[in-house]
Design an enzyme around this catalytic site. Structure first.
Site, short mmCIF file in Angstrom:
data_model
loop_
_atom_site.label_atom_id
_atom_site.label_comp_id
_atom_site.label_asym_id
_atom_site.label_seq_id
_atom_site.Cartn_x
_atom_site.Cartn_y
_atom_site.Cartn_z
N LYS A 88 34.59 35.75 39.38
CA LYS A 88 34.89 37.08 38.84
C LYS A 88 35.86 37.87 39.72
O LYS A 88 36.53 38.78 39.25
CB LYS A 88 33.59 37.87 38.62
CG LYS A 88 32.72 38.03 39.86
CD LYS A 88 33.00 39.29 40.62
CE LYS A 88 32.13 39.39 41.85
NZ LYS A 88 32.33 40.62 42.62
N THR A 140 32.97 44.39 37.98
CA THR A 140 34.07 44.26 38.94
C THR A 140 35.42 44.54 38.29
O THR A 140 36.31 45.11 38.92
CB THR A 140 34.07 42.85 39.56
OG1 THR A 140 32.76 42.55 40.05
CG2 THR A 140 35.05 42.77 40.72
#
Length: 343
Positions: free
Chosen positions: A198, A255
């Site tokens: 990610k 994120t």
């Protein structure tokens, strides 16, 4: 397991004095554990010991006096939990240092909070820790957990992954508070690969924001990032469902869209025209996506996993490709079925 019950472990050592390590030290102290907090920077740890604040990484949090703070591993007493919260590139060195002290001989569980894949070896963080502490169970804590919000006791959820069900539940209980909800997983492989992947995708989302490509483009980018994540995770032996949990899509969204994300911030500045060297020089914080893009890209090439988005981020960060050209290359790829998840 109700958070009102006493924690199954009595003590913990937090290894790593960044923002996440600082937040976890306060959290476990609130849970009722005896907490020792170690960082390698003698000046920083001396300041934290005196002021009870980590002015460098998480200045808004006041640490209780009951937390022992030190930069000397020899001052640490044996504890039930050894919790590694150092950047991924420092995991192996820190594990070697801890192993030399014998602290692990008394620990009941080692917990990895680092997100990344080691370059060259391609090993996950828990695999590196298990190399150094083979007789001690290792669990993984992951999820969309920004230290800034955890330090303010804002509602947060995380996942604990371990192959040992009893250990998983005990670690889950230790990391459970009224405002911090923890789930369990038996797939540390999938959770760790998803957590590492990610970071580069958050840089990509930041680039799209910096280039002012719009919400539609960013949503499409994050969705395709998830498809790449599933391909990589399953190729490496993890479960596809881990990509759709807190350690996968939860962490991906947190994120890619959060102002607290260092990786997102790096991407945004790249999109606005700032050089990577200047971005890195301007902050003390570690954006894991920058070095991890290399290890992830190399793993994708080695295992022949199709990751066009990861490849473009690699080209921007490590080959000097202009960010706008990378985004254009992604948009001009040949059309294909959305359901095509083959490598």
């Amino acid at each position: 397991m109700p958070e009102s019950l006493p924690p199954p472990y009595r003590s913990a050592i937090i290894l790593g004095a960044g923002s996440w390590g600082t937040a976890l030290a306060a959290m476990l102290n609130e849970r009722g554990l005896e907490v020792q907090f170690w960082g390698r920077d003698e000046a920083l740890m001396g300041e934290i010991s005196q002021t009870r604040r980590n002015s460098r990484y998480l200045s808004g949090l006041l640490l209780p006096e009951t937390i022992q703070v030190t930069s000397d591993l020899r001052e640490l007493k044996p504890a039930d939990l050894l919790i590694f919260v150092v950047p991924s590139k420092g995991i192996r060195e820190t594990a070697q240092l801890v192993a030399s002290t014998g602290l692990h001989l008394h620990a009941k569980v080692v917990v990895s909070c680092a997100k990344g894949i080691e370059r060259l070896s391609g090993k996950r963080m828990s695999e590196i820790l298990s190399e150094h502490f083979p007789a001690t169970p290792c669990a993984v804590l992951s999820g969309p957990n920004h230290a800034e919000e955890v330090s303010q006791r804002l509602a947060t959820a995380a996942v604990v992954a371990c192959a040992d069900e009893l250990v998983t539940k005990e670690v889950q209980s230790s990391f459970t508070l009224p405002w911090f909800r923890t789930y369990t997983s038996d797939d540390p492989c999938g959770v760790e690969w998803a957590g590492a992947m990610k970071n580069p995708y958050a840089i990509a989302a930041g680039i799209a924001l910096g280039l002012k490509l719009g919400d539609n483009a960013i949503a499409a980018l994050v969705t395709r990032a998830l498809a790449e994540m599933v391909r990589m995770v399953t190729r490496m032996g993890g479960k596809a469902e881990s990509c759709f949990g807190l350690g996968g899509v939860g962490d991906l969204m947190g994120t890619c869209y959060s102002e607290h994300s260092r990786n997102h911030r790096v991407g945004k500045l790249l999109g606005e025209g700032m050089s990577l060297a200047d971005i890195i020089a301007s902050t003390r914080m570690v954006a894991e996506g920058v070095p991890n893009t290399v290890s992830l890209y190399e793993a994708a090439q080695t295992h022949q996993v199709r990751t066009p988005l990861l490849a473009e981020i690699y080209a921007v960060l490590h080959e000097g490709k202009p960010a706008r050209e990378a985004m254009k290359a992604l948009l001009s790829r040949d059309p294909r079925p959305e359901s095509d998840v083959s490598s």
